[in-house]
Write a protein that holds these residues in place. Structure first.
Motif, short mmCIF file in Angstrom:
data_model
loop_
_atom_site.label_atom_id
_atom_site.label_comp_id
_atom_site.label_asym_id
_atom_site.label_seq_id
_atom_site.Cartn_x
_atom_site.Cartn_y
_atom_site.Cartn_z
N UNK A 10 5.37 -52.21 12.82
CA UNK A 10 6.12 -53.41 13.19
C UNK A 10 5.84 -54.49 12.17
N UNK A 11 6.78 -55.45 12.07
CA UNK A 11 6.62 -56.52 11.10
C UNK A 11 7.61 -57.64 11.39
N UNK A 12 7.30 -58.81 10.86
CA UNK A 12 8.18 -59.97 10.92
C UNK A 12 8.53 -60.40 9.51
N UNK A 13 9.74 -60.96 9.35
CA UNK A 13 10.21 -61.40 8.03
C UNK A 13 11.36 -62.39 8.25
N UNK A 14 11.84 -63.01 7.17
CA UNK A 14 12.88 -64.04 7.33
C UNK A 14 14.28 -63.51 7.66
N UNK A 15 14.55 -62.21 7.45
CA UNK A 15 15.85 -61.64 7.80
C UNK A 15 15.65 -60.37 8.61
N UNK A 16 16.69 -59.94 9.28
CA UNK A 16 16.63 -58.71 10.07
C UNK A 16 16.30 -57.50 9.21
N UNK A 17 17.00 -57.37 8.08
CA UNK A 17 16.77 -56.22 7.20
C UNK A 17 15.37 -56.26 6.59
N UNK A 19 12.69 -57.53 7.94
CA UNK A 19 11.70 -57.15 8.96
C UNK A 19 11.74 -55.64 9.21
N UNK A 20 12.92 -55.04 9.16
CA UNK A 20 13.06 -53.59 9.30
C UNK A 20 12.36 -52.88 8.14
N UNK A 21 12.61 -53.33 6.92
CA UNK A 21 11.98 -52.74 5.74
C UNK A 21 10.45 -52.85 5.83
N UNK A 22 9.96 -53.99 6.27
CA UNK A 22 8.51 -54.19 6.39
C UNK A 22 7.92 -53.32 7.50
N UNK A 23 8.65 -53.11 8.59
CA UNK A 23 8.18 -52.22 9.66
C UNK A 23 8.14 -50.77 9.16
N UNK A 24 9.14 -50.38 8.36
CA UNK A 24 9.11 -49.04 7.75
C UNK A 24 7.91 -48.91 6.81
N UNK A 25 7.59 -49.97 6.08
CA UNK A 25 6.42 -49.95 5.19
C UNK A 25 5.14 -49.77 6.00
N UNK A 140 9.45 -67.36 17.39
CA UNK A 140 10.68 -68.08 17.04
C UNK A 140 10.71 -68.35 15.54
N UNK A 141 11.90 -68.33 14.96
CA UNK A 141 12.07 -68.68 13.56
C UNK A 141 11.89 -67.52 12.60
N UNK A 142 11.75 -66.33 13.10
CA UNK A 142 11.59 -65.16 12.25
C UNK A 142 12.20 -63.95 12.95
N UNK A 143 12.50 -62.92 12.21
CA UNK A 143 12.97 -61.66 12.78
C UNK A 143 11.77 -60.72 12.90
N UNK A 144 11.74 -59.95 13.97
CA UNK A 144 10.65 -59.00 14.19
C UNK A 144 11.25 -57.65 14.56
N UNK A 145 10.72 -56.59 13.94
CA UNK A 145 11.18 -55.23 14.18
C UNK A 145 10.01 -54.34 14.54
N UNK A 146 10.23 -53.46 15.51
CA UNK A 146 9.28 -52.40 15.87
C UNK A 146 10.00 -51.07 15.69
N UNK A 147 9.33 -50.09 15.08
CA UNK A 147 9.91 -48.77 14.88
C UNK A 147 8.90 -47.69 15.26
N UNK A 148 9.44 -46.58 15.77
CA UNK A 148 8.70 -45.34 15.93
C UNK A 148 9.64 -44.25 15.43
N UNK A 149 9.14 -43.40 14.53
CA UNK A 149 9.99 -42.37 13.94
C UNK A 149 9.30 -41.01 13.99
#
Length: 159
Positions: A10-17, A19-25, A140-149
């Protein structure tokens, strides 16, 4: 292909994509082109929950996955879960995934219910289910993504 690895991050970042890329990392699979498949586990394959993927091949290659993913820009919790069960006789198995703006317990309950429903559609002798959950606080103010693959084997050349 002899092993399916279950990874999460999981990760947070300034954009949706971003945060997704950082969660994949965080899960160790940011350098691959992910190709999603439905949810069937081939027969005679080991499934290991490893958290972070090892080196699975050169950057830019194709990686086959089953993915649970949730992204939010709202404060609260964001969670992703993957449940699986394999046949007790070495036959095929099944993955189920779910995600959303909910807590760990809610997403785990939902993915277990989905897996049970999928098992009822099949006449396989399933073993005990396993579950991997990634849940994190979204601010608030950031995008956050959680992934399980579930990562099928190693990468393959895309060209």
């Amino acid at each position: 292909m002899s092993t399916i690895r279950v990874v999460w991050g999981s990760a947070s970042a300034p954009t949706s994509m971003a945060s997704y890329d950082a969660a994949l990392a965080a899960a160790g699979v940011e350098n691959y082109n992910l190709v999603s498949v439905s949810s069937v586990i081939p027969a005679d394959v080991d499934v290991e929950a490893v958290g972070t993927a090892p080196d699975l091949g050169p950057a830019g290659e194709r990686l086959t996955v089953v993915e649970a993913r949730a992204t939010t820009a709202d404060p609260g919790r964001v969670s992703a879960a993957l449940a699986w069960s394999q046949s007790v006789d070495g036959g095929p198995g099944l993955f189920y995934e779910t995600s959303g703006e909910m807590g760990r317990e809610a997403v785990e309950r939902r993915v277990r219910e989905g897996l049970e429903s999928g098992q009822q559609l099949r006449e396989w002798p399933f073993g005990d289910p396993r579950v991997a959950v990634e849940s994190c606080q979204a601010d608030a103010g950031t995008y956050t993504t959680a992934v399980v693959l579930a990562v099928y084997g190693e990468s393959d050349p895309i060209l």
